[in-house]
Design an enzyme around this catalytic site. Structure first.
Site, short mmCIF file in Angstrom:
data_model
loop_
_atom_site.label_atom_id
_atom_site.label_comp_id
_atom_site.label_asym_id
_atom_site.label_seq_id
_atom_site.Cartn_x
_atom_site.Cartn_y
_atom_site.Cartn_z
N TYR A 119 20.58 96.29 14.90
CA TYR A 119 21.33 95.92 13.68
C TYR A 119 20.45 95.02 12.82
CZ TYR A 119 24.77 94.00 10.48
OH TYR A 119 25.43 93.61 9.33
N GLY A 177 26.56 85.57 6.12
CA GLY A 177 26.75 85.25 7.53
C GLY A 177 28.06 85.89 7.97
N VAL A 209 31.56 87.17 8.16
CA VAL A 209 32.67 87.50 7.25
C VAL A 209 33.76 88.19 8.08
CG1 VAL A 209 33.31 88.59 5.07
CG2 VAL A 209 30.90 88.03 5.49
N ASP A 213 30.48 110.80 4.20
CA ASP A 213 29.74 109.99 5.16
C ASP A 213 28.34 109.78 4.57
OD1 ASP A 213 28.12 109.17 7.37
OD2 ASP A 213 29.56 110.07 8.76
P1 NDP Z 1 33.99 96.82 7.49
O1 NDP Z 1 33.88 97.47 8.82
O2 NDP Z 1 35.28 96.15 7.16
O3 NDP Z 1 33.64 97.85 6.33
C1 NDP Z 1 32.59 98.76 6.45
C2 NDP Z 1 32.70 99.80 5.35
O4 NDP Z 1 31.57 100.69 5.45
C3 NDP Z 1 33.95 100.65 5.47
O5 NDP Z 1 34.52 100.86 4.21
C4 NDP Z 1 33.44 101.96 6.05
O6 NDP Z 1 34.20 103.05 5.54
C5 NDP Z 1 32.02 102.02 5.46
N1 NDP Z 1 31.18 102.86 6.28
C6 NDP Z 1 30.75 102.62 7.55
N2 NDP Z 1 30.06 103.66 8.02
C7 NDP Z 1 30.05 104.59 7.03
C8 NDP Z 1 29.52 105.90 6.92
N3 NDP Z 1 28.84 106.46 7.92
N4 NDP Z 1 29.68 106.56 5.76
C9 NDP Z 1 30.37 106.00 4.74
N5 NDP Z 1 30.90 104.78 4.78
C10 NDP Z 1 30.75 104.08 5.93
O7 NDP Z 1 32.80 95.77 7.43
P2 NDP Z 1 32.28 94.77 6.26
O8 NDP Z 1 33.11 94.88 5.06
O9 NDP Z 1 32.10 93.45 6.88
O10 NDP Z 1 30.84 95.39 6.02
C11 NDP Z 1 30.34 95.73 4.75
C12 NDP Z 1 28.85 95.45 4.72
O11 NDP Z 1 28.64 94.06 4.87
C13 NDP Z 1 28.05 96.13 5.81
O12 NDP Z 1 26.84 96.62 5.26
C14 NDP Z 1 27.78 95.02 6.80
O13 NDP Z 1 26.61 95.23 7.54
C15 NDP Z 1 27.63 93.85 5.84
N6 NDP Z 1 27.80 92.53 6.41
C16 NDP Z 1 28.95 92.18 7.06
C17 NDP Z 1 29.08 90.93 7.59
C18 NDP Z 1 30.29 90.50 8.36
O14 NDP Z 1 30.21 89.49 9.09
N7 NDP Z 1 31.42 91.17 8.25
C19 NDP Z 1 28.03 89.92 7.41
C20 NDP Z 1 26.85 90.41 6.76
C21 NDP Z 1 26.78 91.64 6.25
P3 NDP Z 1 34.70 104.31 6.41
O15 NDP Z 1 34.81 103.86 7.83
O16 NDP Z 1 36.01 104.68 5.78
O17 NDP Z 1 33.65 105.33 6.18
C1 8X3 Z 2 26.95 90.50 10.05
C2 8X3 Z 2 26.74 89.08 10.43
O1 8X3 Z 2 25.81 87.56 12.24
O2 8X3 Z 2 27.15 89.45 12.96
O3 8X3 Z 2 25.83 91.04 9.43
O4 8X3 Z 2 24.92 89.76 12.13
S1 8X3 Z 2 26.13 88.96 12.01
#
Ligand code: NDP
Ligand code: 8X3
Length: 262
Positions: free
Chosen positions: A163, A194, A196, A70
């Site tokens: 966030y 944005g 995803v 974590d």
């Molecule tokens: P997901 O929820 O699909 O993936 C998140 C990943 O982060 C998982 O692999 C999870 O692994 C890991 N994670 C979360 N908390 C922890 C923790 N405490 N310790 C270790 N690992 C952790 O989301 P996304 O792939 O979309 O997100 C990836 C990144 O992209 C994030 O930083 C998110 O803020 C950013 N993002 C996402 C967007 C979207 O719209 N999806 C847009 C903009 C940015 P596990 O739970 O196994 O620990």
């Molecule tokens: C994830 C995209 O628009 O939900 O960072 O904040 S949004």
């Protein structure tokens, strides 16, 4: 075996890439994309079964090490990253991806545990991992860090409050890294996506699958693979090129609050 995998991989040059949050979404898609190019991979996350399955599948293409921690656990982060096996010791590229939104609601009504999770994971976790890895990059005078920020780090939208604050912090940290690591020849880039389509909304809405699904309905959201392609592009530029910042949006999205749904 090791050489056989990578014989034809011109771009990777056997670089080792560490991806945090590789068990899902953007991190997992990036692991898959980079494996096809022969990058050596260190994949991290909390869900061990997913890490094991990913390792099993990607080991057909490249060398993979999984680390189960974590990012909030400072001691474990340092212990894991400071006792890497010889073959994975030198990390060339760090992708700081682990993170999530927890909740979406007015700041006065939101859950304080959610505030803490977002600050602890998205900001402090990113700092712990980076702090454990930056010294070796500085010592070698080379390295590349890519931080996954968000459009939420560029704009504040209703109910996004903490966030958005955590991603504004990622934006500031990325800029700070680029300045402070500049003299050491380390590249620092930031990707600000944005919407995803990943498990992101499932986490934000605490497992409410219907609510999560509705976020991506009526338009074509970015896919995790789109971000993986961008990461691959960024880390395969020539050594003198640093892509500092990218804002990447679905075509249907104009900014944090303007989304064209059919
Ligand atoms: P997901 O929820 O699909 O993936 C998140 C990943 O982060 C998982 O692999 C999870 O692994 C890991 N994670 C979360 N908390 C922890 C923790 N405490 N310790 C270790 N690992 C952790 O989301 P996304 O792939 O979309 O997100 C990836 C990144 O992209 C994030 O930083 C998110 O803020 C950013 N993002 C996402 C967007 C979207 O719209 N999806 C847009 C903009 C940015 P596990 O739970 O196994 O620990
Ligand atoms: C994830 C995209 O628009 O939900 O960072 O904040 S949004």
């Amino acid at each position: 075996m090791y050489f056989w995998y990578n014989k034809s991989k011109k771009n990777s040059l056997m670089k080792t890439v560490l991806i945090t949050g590789a068990t899902s979404g953007i991190g997992m898609a990036t692991a898959k994309r980079l494996a096809t190019e022969g990058f050596k991979l260190i994949l991290t996350g909390r869900r061990e079964a997913r890490l094991t399955a990913l390792k099993e599948s990607l080991s057909k293409q490249t060398e993979v090490l999984t680390l189960n921690f974590d990012v909030r656990d400072k001691e474990l982060v340092f212990k894991s990253l400071q006792s890497l096996p010889e073959a994975f010791k030198n990390i060339d590229v760090l992708i700081n991806n682990a993170g999530n939104a927890h909740g979406l609601g007015p700041i006065d009504q939101a859950d304080i545990d959610d505030f803490e999770s977002m600050i602890d994971i998205n900001v402090k976790g990113l700092l712990y991992v980076s702090k454990a890895i930056m010294p070796q990059m500085v010592a070698r005078k080379s390295g590349h860090i890519v931080n996954i920020g968000s459009i939420a780090g560029k704009e504040v939208y209703p109910n996004g409050n903490v966030y958005c604050a955590s991603k504004h912090a990622v934006d500031a940290i990325s800029k700070a890294m680029r300045i402070d690591l500049n003299a050491h020849g380390i590249r620092v880039g930031e990707i600000n996506p944005g919407l995803v389509e990943t498990e992101f909304s499932l986490v934000r809405f605490k497992g409410d699958a219907q609510k999560a699904k509705s976020v991506y309905e009526g338009y074509k959201a970015l896919q995790a693979k789109d971000i993986a392609d961008l990461i691959h592009f960024m880390i395969t530029r020539p050594a003198h090129v640093n892509i500092a910042e990218v804002l990447i949006l679905p075509t249907a999205q104009a900014n944090a609050v303007t989304l064209h749904k059919e």
